[in-house]
Design an enzyme around this catalytic site. Structure first.
Site, PDB file in Angstrom:
ATOM      1  N   GLU A  24     -26.534 119.029  68.315  1.00  0.00           N
ATOM      2  CA  GLU A  24     -26.710 119.110  69.782  1.00  0.00           C
ATOM      3  C   GLU A  24     -25.321 118.266  69.470  1.00  0.00           C
ATOM      4  O   GLU A  24     -24.654 117.109  69.822  1.00  0.00           O
ATOM      5  CB  GLU A  24     -27.635 118.985  70.470  1.00  0.00           C
ATOM      6  CG  GLU A  24     -26.840 119.369  71.743  1.00  0.00           C
ATOM      7  CD  GLU A  24     -27.987 119.661  73.153  1.00  0.00           C
ATOM      8  OE1 GLU A  24     -28.594 120.063  73.268  1.00  0.00           O
ATOM      9  OE2 GLU A  24     -27.949 117.967  73.682  1.00  0.00           O
ATOM     10  N   HIS A  84     -25.042 127.367  74.412  1.00  0.00           N
ATOM     11  CA  HIS A  84     -25.519 126.899  75.562  1.00  0.00           C
ATOM     12  C   HIS A  84     -25.548 127.557  77.005  1.00  0.00           C
ATOM     13  O   HIS A  84     -23.456 128.234  76.411  1.00  0.00           O
ATOM     14  CB  HIS A  84     -25.940 125.962  76.461  1.00  0.00           C
ATOM     15  CG  HIS A  84     -26.850 124.572  75.141  1.00  0.00           C
ATOM     16  ND1 HIS A  84     -27.320 123.422  75.512  1.00  0.00           N
ATOM     17  CD2 HIS A  84     -26.869 124.372  73.537  1.00  0.00           C
ATOM     18  CE1 HIS A  84     -28.093 123.145  74.587  1.00  0.00           C
ATOM     19  NE2 HIS A  84     -27.295 123.786  73.410  1.00  0.00           N
ATOM     20  N   HIS A 166     -42.783 119.947  81.866  1.00  0.00           N
ATOM     21  CA  HIS A 166     -41.531 119.437  82.873  1.00  0.00           C
ATOM     22  C   HIS A 166     -41.737 119.396  84.742  1.00  0.00           C
ATOM     23  O   HIS A 166     -42.288 119.804  85.135  1.00  0.00           O
ATOM     24  CB  HIS A 166     -41.400 121.695  82.763  1.00  0.00           C
ATOM     25  CG  HIS A 166     -39.892 121.785  83.222  1.00  0.00           C
ATOM     26  ND1 HIS A 166     -39.936 121.699  84.691  1.00  0.00           N
ATOM     27  CD2 HIS A 166     -38.480 122.318  83.440  1.00  0.00           C
ATOM     28  CE1 HIS A 166     -38.652 122.205  84.812  1.00  0.00           C
ATOM     29  NE2 HIS A 166     -37.790 122.021  83.775  1.00  0.00           N
ATOM     30  N   GLN A 193     -37.548 119.948  74.000  1.00  0.00           N
ATOM     31  CA  GLN A 193     -36.397 118.633  74.717  1.00  0.00           C
ATOM     32  C   GLN A 193     -37.096 116.984  74.341  1.00  0.00           C
ATOM     33  O   GLN A 193     -37.394 117.565  73.802  1.00  0.00           O
ATOM     34  CB  GLN A 193     -37.050 118.599  75.911  1.00  0.00           C
ATOM     35  CG  GLN A 193     -36.579 119.830  77.048  1.00  0.00           C
ATOM     36  CD  GLN A 193     -34.651 119.769  77.009  1.00  0.00           C
ATOM     37  OE1 GLN A 193     -34.629 118.755  76.532  1.00  0.00           O
ATOM     38  NE2 GLN A 193     -34.926 121.557  77.313  1.00  0.00           N
TER      39      GLN A 193
END
Length: 322
Positions: A24, A84, A166, A193
């Site tokens: 990323e 993204h 989350h 994540q």
């Protein structure tokens, strides 16, 4: 009873699948950061990843710099960008235009995200999309209209998955229901994540598979080398990193020692995910290549055999930029 198919009678036709590798990146904010990022990109490109994801700010706040970075990756490198895209604060018409622009520029992978809600707790823009699954369906509609341009191909659509609850979710079970809804809307794969404990990934896989989620779930792994970053992400996720790791990093006398400790912990975390059947590793680089490459060196991932022409192109580009 129907006879078995030829595929069924030869279960090992393709052998073991290679492990996917991805990184990323985020768009630079200053000229100095841009220069540093392109050094990082050159180092990462030499490892021949399957793709690199490029982040996108809340409500598209850094859209122009993100698109510029994606375009340069397409034009100046051998890397395949995964763009993204967030939907909060954008109407379907605006998003369809952005998706079309990405596809026209050569992007063939999009990570569909809801995005952060407005910090001022105000109401979303009238007519804007609210959920990632809505964005996935929009991507598929744009794709369908352009199928001839894409040689009747298919855009790879990724989504986020959460090894821990989350922050806005009532439960981890609800998170899995949302992931299943994303799959039904057309998601091809998920990237998790950040997580700090191997069981968080394995528990997610177990819950997801029981619920009917079949898409690949790729663990997103952060080099556990920065004490400040670990503490900050622990606050954001609500999950404390392993106390013994925090203690060892804090007690280290040098940056080199902290890096060695953190890389070892990251490799152990990634290997545990791979042992649990992870189809790949996605490394959050924070636009820094050194620790990510240290982790990669020690992982020894089984990677796909690339054509000599592609490997030559990568090597030639390294010569040009060195």
């Amino acid at each position: 009873m129907s006879p078995p198919s030829l595929i069924d009678t030869h279960p090992n036709l393709t052998g073991a699948a290679p492990v996917a590798l991805s990184y990323e990146l985020f768009p630079p904010r200053t000229p100095a950061a841009a220069a540093s990022l392109w050094t990082t990109i050159g180092e990462l490109e030499a490892t021949d990843p399957d793709y690199v994801s490029v982040t996108y700010g809340a409500s598209g706040s850094n859209r122009d710099t993100a698109v510029e970075l994606i375009n340069r990756l397409l034009l100046e490198t051998t890397l395949r960008p995964l763009a993204h895209l967030t939907c909060v604060g954008n109407t379907p018409e605006e998003l369809a235009g952005i998706i079309g622009e990405l596809l026209d520029n050569g992007v063939r992978g999009i990570l569909a995200l809801r995005g952060d809600l407005p910090k001022d707790s105000g109401q979303p823009v009238a007519g804007s999309l609210r959920y990632a699954q809505d964005l996935i369906e929009l991507i598929r509609r744009v794709e369908q209209r352009r199928s001839a341009l894409l040689c009747a191909g298919k855009i790879a659509v990724g989504v986020a998955a959460y090894p821990t609850r989350h922050p806005e979710s009532p439960s981890v079970e609800h998170d899995v229901e949302v992931l299943l809804a994303k799959q039904r809307s057309g998601a091809d794969f998920a990237i998790t994540q950040v997580f700090f404990h191997a069981e968080q990934y394995t528990d997610l896989i177990s819950r997801a598979r029981r619920a009917g989620v079949t898409i690949p779930i790729i663990p997103g792994v952060m080099p556990l080398t920065s004490l400040r970053r670990l503490k900050r992400l622990g606050e954001l996720t609500g999950v404390e990193p392993a106390p013994e790791l925090i203690e060892r990093l804090a007690a280290a006398d040098t940056d080199a020692e902290r890096r060695r400790i953190g890389v070892r912990a990251t490799v152990d975390l990634a290997n545990a995910a791979l042992d649990a059947g992870a189809p790949g590793i996605h490394l959050y680089t924070f636009n820094e290549q050194a620790c990510a490459l240290d982790v990669l060196d020690k992982l020894a991932l089984p990677r796909p055999a690339r054509p000599a022409s592609r490997l030559h192109a990568i090597a030639r580009r390294q010569e040009l930029v060195s």
